[in-house]
Enzyme design. Structure first.
Site, short mmCIF file in Angstrom:
data_model
loop_
_atom_site.label_atom_id
_atom_site.label_comp_id
_atom_site.label_asym_id
_atom_site.label_seq_id
_atom_site.Cartn_x
_atom_site.Cartn_y
_atom_site.Cartn_z
N ASP A 69 0.29 -1.30 0.22
CA ASP A 69 0.15 0.19 -0.03
C ASP A 69 1.10 1.31 0.05
OD1 ASP A 69 -1.96 1.33 0.25
OD2 ASP A 69 -1.75 1.74 2.50
N THR A 110 0.09 5.02 0.95
CA THR A 110 -0.45 5.89 2.15
C THR A 110 -0.21 5.37 3.28
OG1 THR A 110 -1.63 6.98 0.13
CG2 THR A 110 -1.23 7.63 2.72
N ASP A 166 -1.57 -0.91 6.20
CA ASP A 166 -1.87 -0.10 7.83
C ASP A 166 -3.05 0.28 8.34
OD1 ASP A 166 -1.39 2.21 5.58
OD2 ASP A 166 -0.90 3.07 7.32
#
Length: 664
Positions: free
Chosen positions: A342, A344, A540
């Site tokens: 991912d 960001t 996250d």
């Protein structure tokens, strides 16, 4: 664990001490070693050996009989049954011969067999204890005492008595007793023992503290948020212990193989006895071969092959802040071919940062001073990014008046008597300000996916500031390391393609999946899996949870959400993408040790069983006595354990020096 090691050592010492005179007064002692001392008190040699063997079999060797009874009650077969059969058959046969008036006896074979197997178990348990150093080190981090402020008084209490909501005083150099949030004071905190982060992390009011970390130089007052088994340290210990006690798929296969190997040993021993009797050998010769077959076939090495490697591998990961939730996660990590990351919060910091400033007729420091003066009281993330950059540049604070917020566009104010506008192109249109030569710079930054803020002073455009979510310091090194390992790296993000491709170019990522909705992330992982790839997903956020669950290995950044961490198979406590490569290195090395150990254990039995059965005795005179077989079996088990411990010397990718982050 320590008590079990001591008990095994004591049993071994008793057996070893008493086995020496048993061997000396045995046929081996008389005929091979030429030991000529008569039996004490006028006792026959076999009677004296019987007396000395009673403590060896009744105390030292009882651990095997007890284990055999437990296995039979559980309707399974294990090595305790083999050792018990081997010891008991030789010992009972010898007692019968002794009571009948004498003959060939095997007291020395039974007692020396027990001694060597006990020695192997003791050394194995010590090796397992060495593999478990990581858990012991973690458990020792929490201090025994904590200082709690009650009614303005400082009271020292046991850490176990600290309750959620208690106000703690944490002096310089002290370990933080429980998880807490700073209410007063600033300091640097060493979190390396918990997260693996090598540099101290700055703490101020509102920042979280991890129990077990060390306060370096300032006095802190902090409010306890998690205590006891709820602390991050306790959860880490729990994860490591669960991983070390869990079974990898390879170990489950080894367990089934060990079960059948016990059957083979019992059947092989019986068949060996019958064949040699039919061949015309005496019962004592035939039973000697049979006992040796049973002893040497013990699947002890097979049972140790993977658990010891798993224990060392999980401990090695814990020292670097990498938590494998179970043994299957280590094995799956070793097979990863594609890492999907991912953007960001994983590859990037997850917060806006000033990345470019193009000024016209004014220095960067002046631009930042004017812009920060206007933005200082704003809570907008872009404003905060400008203020942070101004502070880093040492820009002088300026006097502000007539502040006016323009919703959706920016803000205008008088700074040191000059009218300053800070905002987007629409604000410049409202202020009737032309960008002139800065227009092309603004367009270039916008095309690259950056957010552009224009600063105008006294009706003239003075600068354009490019703001974006900057890559983590170790992100590029992480991508390069993974690619050197032969792992493909893919960026997966819901952000626009221009921004995603800019970050990908900076980091050297060749494949980008951009503008992917959260609900579609898991399907993108499934597409890669349908192509035959073993996929790890690193994320996250809550929106990453389905993709983490879909992947062969879900890897959660430690600073991420509880949902992501709960869904993942591996947790990176330092929030460092470089640790993904480290996790794969540990996984591959652990799997390699597991395969080496299994190969040795299976190969050892394939070679040893025919020798023990006496297949080569007629042609080459090659014979193994039970005590030699026991030494060989114990040595094989110890070799497996030591081979696993060599994992501790594994060379890992260099730890990032700027991976950690601490946010309030």
């Amino acid at each position: 664990m320590e008590g079990m090691v001591q008990d095994m050592r004591n049993r071994f010492l008793v057996a070893a001490v008493l086995s020496v005179p048993i061997v000396l007064w045995s046929p081996i002692g008389r005929q091979v070693l030429h030991f000529g001392v008569p039996g004490p008190f006028g006792l026959r040699d076999d009677v004296f050996q019987l007396i000395l063997s009673l403590p060896v079999i009744g105390y030292s060797g009882w651990v095997f009989f007890d284990g055999a009874f437990s296995a039979l009650r559980a309707r399974t077969l294990d090595m305790n049954i083999l050792v018990s059969v081997a010891i008991a058959s030789g010992w009972v046969y010898s007692i019968i011969v002794t009571l009948r008036g004498g003959g060939d006896v095997f007291y020395e074979a039974s007692t020396v067999l027990a001694t060597f197997v006990l020695l192997g178990h003791w050394l194995e348990m010590r090796a397992r204890g060495g593999a478990n150093d990581a858990v012991r080190a973690l458990l020792s981090l929490a201090p025994a005492k904590a200082i709690v402020i009650k009614d303005g008084e400082q009271v020292e209490v046991a850490t176990s008595d600290v309750r959620v909501g208690d106000l703690l005083l944490i002096r310089p150099g002290a370990r933080i007793p429980v998880d807490a949030v700073v209410e007063d004071g600033t300091s640097e905190v060493d979190e390396s023992v918990v997260t693996g982060e090598s540099l101290p992390v700055s703490k101020a009011p509102g920042f979280e503290l991890i129990g077990g970390s060390i306060n370096k130089n300032g006095t802190l007052r902090a409010r306890a948020t998690k205590v006891g088994s709820d602390t991050a340290l306790a959860q880490i210990v729990k994860l490591v212990e669960e991983a070390q006690s869990s079974k990898a798929p390879g170990q489950q296969l080894a367990d089934r193989a060990a079960f059948w190997l016990v059957l083979v040993a019992l059947f092989g021993g019986t068949l060996t006895l019958i064949v040699w009797l039919l061949a015309g050998r005496t019962f004592s010769q035939a039973i000697l071969f049979a006992i040796t077959v049973v002893v040497i076939t013990c699947p002890d090495a097979l049972g140790l092959a993977t658990p010891t490697a798993i224990m060392v591998g999980t401990g090695l990961g814990a020292r670097r802040g990498i938590l494998f939730k179970n043994a299957a996660a280590i094995e799956a990590t070793a097979r990863v071919q594609v890492v999907v990351m991912d953007k960001t919060g994983t590859l990037t910091k997850g917060e806006p940062e000033v990345t470019e400033i193009h000024a016209d007729g004014m220095s960067e420091e002046e631009v930042l001073a004017f812009a920060a003066a206007v933005e200082r009281d704003s809570e907008h993330p872009l404003a905060e990014a400008i203020v942070r950059r101004a502070m880093q540049a040492g820009a002088t604070e300026r006097k502000v008046a007539d502040f006016e917020n323009v919703p959706g566009h920016g803000a205008v104010a008088t700074v040191d008597g000059r009218r300053v506008a800070v905002g987007n192109a629409s604000l410049m249109d409202l202020e009737k300000i032309s960008l002139d030569g800065l227009a092309s710079r603004r367009d270039d930054m916008a095309t690259e996916g950056r957010t552009v803020v224009v600063v105008a002073v006294d009706g003239r455009a003075s600068a354009v500031i490019g703001i974006s979510d900057a890559p983590r310091p170790s992100a590029k090194a992480a991508v390069e390391t993974l690619q050197r390992q032969g792992v493909d790296v893919v960026m997966l993000t819901g952000d626009n393609r221009a921004t995603a491709e800019r970050i990908a170019r900076e980091l050297g990522i060749r494949e980008v999946m951009a503008e992917v909705l959260p609900a579609d992330k898991a399907s993108k992982i499934a597409e890669l899996q349908r192509a035959g790839k073993k996929v790890a997903m690193v994320g996250d956020g809550v929106n990453d949870a389905p993709a983490l669950a879909q992947a062969d290995v879900g890897v959660a950044i430690g600073a991420g959400t509880d949902v992501a961490i709960e869904t993942a198979d591996v947790v990176l406590m330092r929030s460092d993408p470089l640790d993904v490569a480290t996790a794969i290195t540990i996984g591959r090395a652990t799997l390699r040790k597991m395969r080496q150990n299994l190969g040795w254990a299976i190969g050892y039995n394939a070679i040893a069983i025919p020798i023990a059965a006496g297949v080569f005795e007629p042609s080459f005179g090659l014979v193994l006595r039970p005590e030699i077989a026991a030494l060989s079996m114990s040595g094989s088990s110890l070799l497996v354990a030591v081979n696993a411990l060599l994992l501790k010397g594994l060379k890992l990718p260099a730890a990032s020096q700027a991976a950690g982050s601490s946010t309030p």
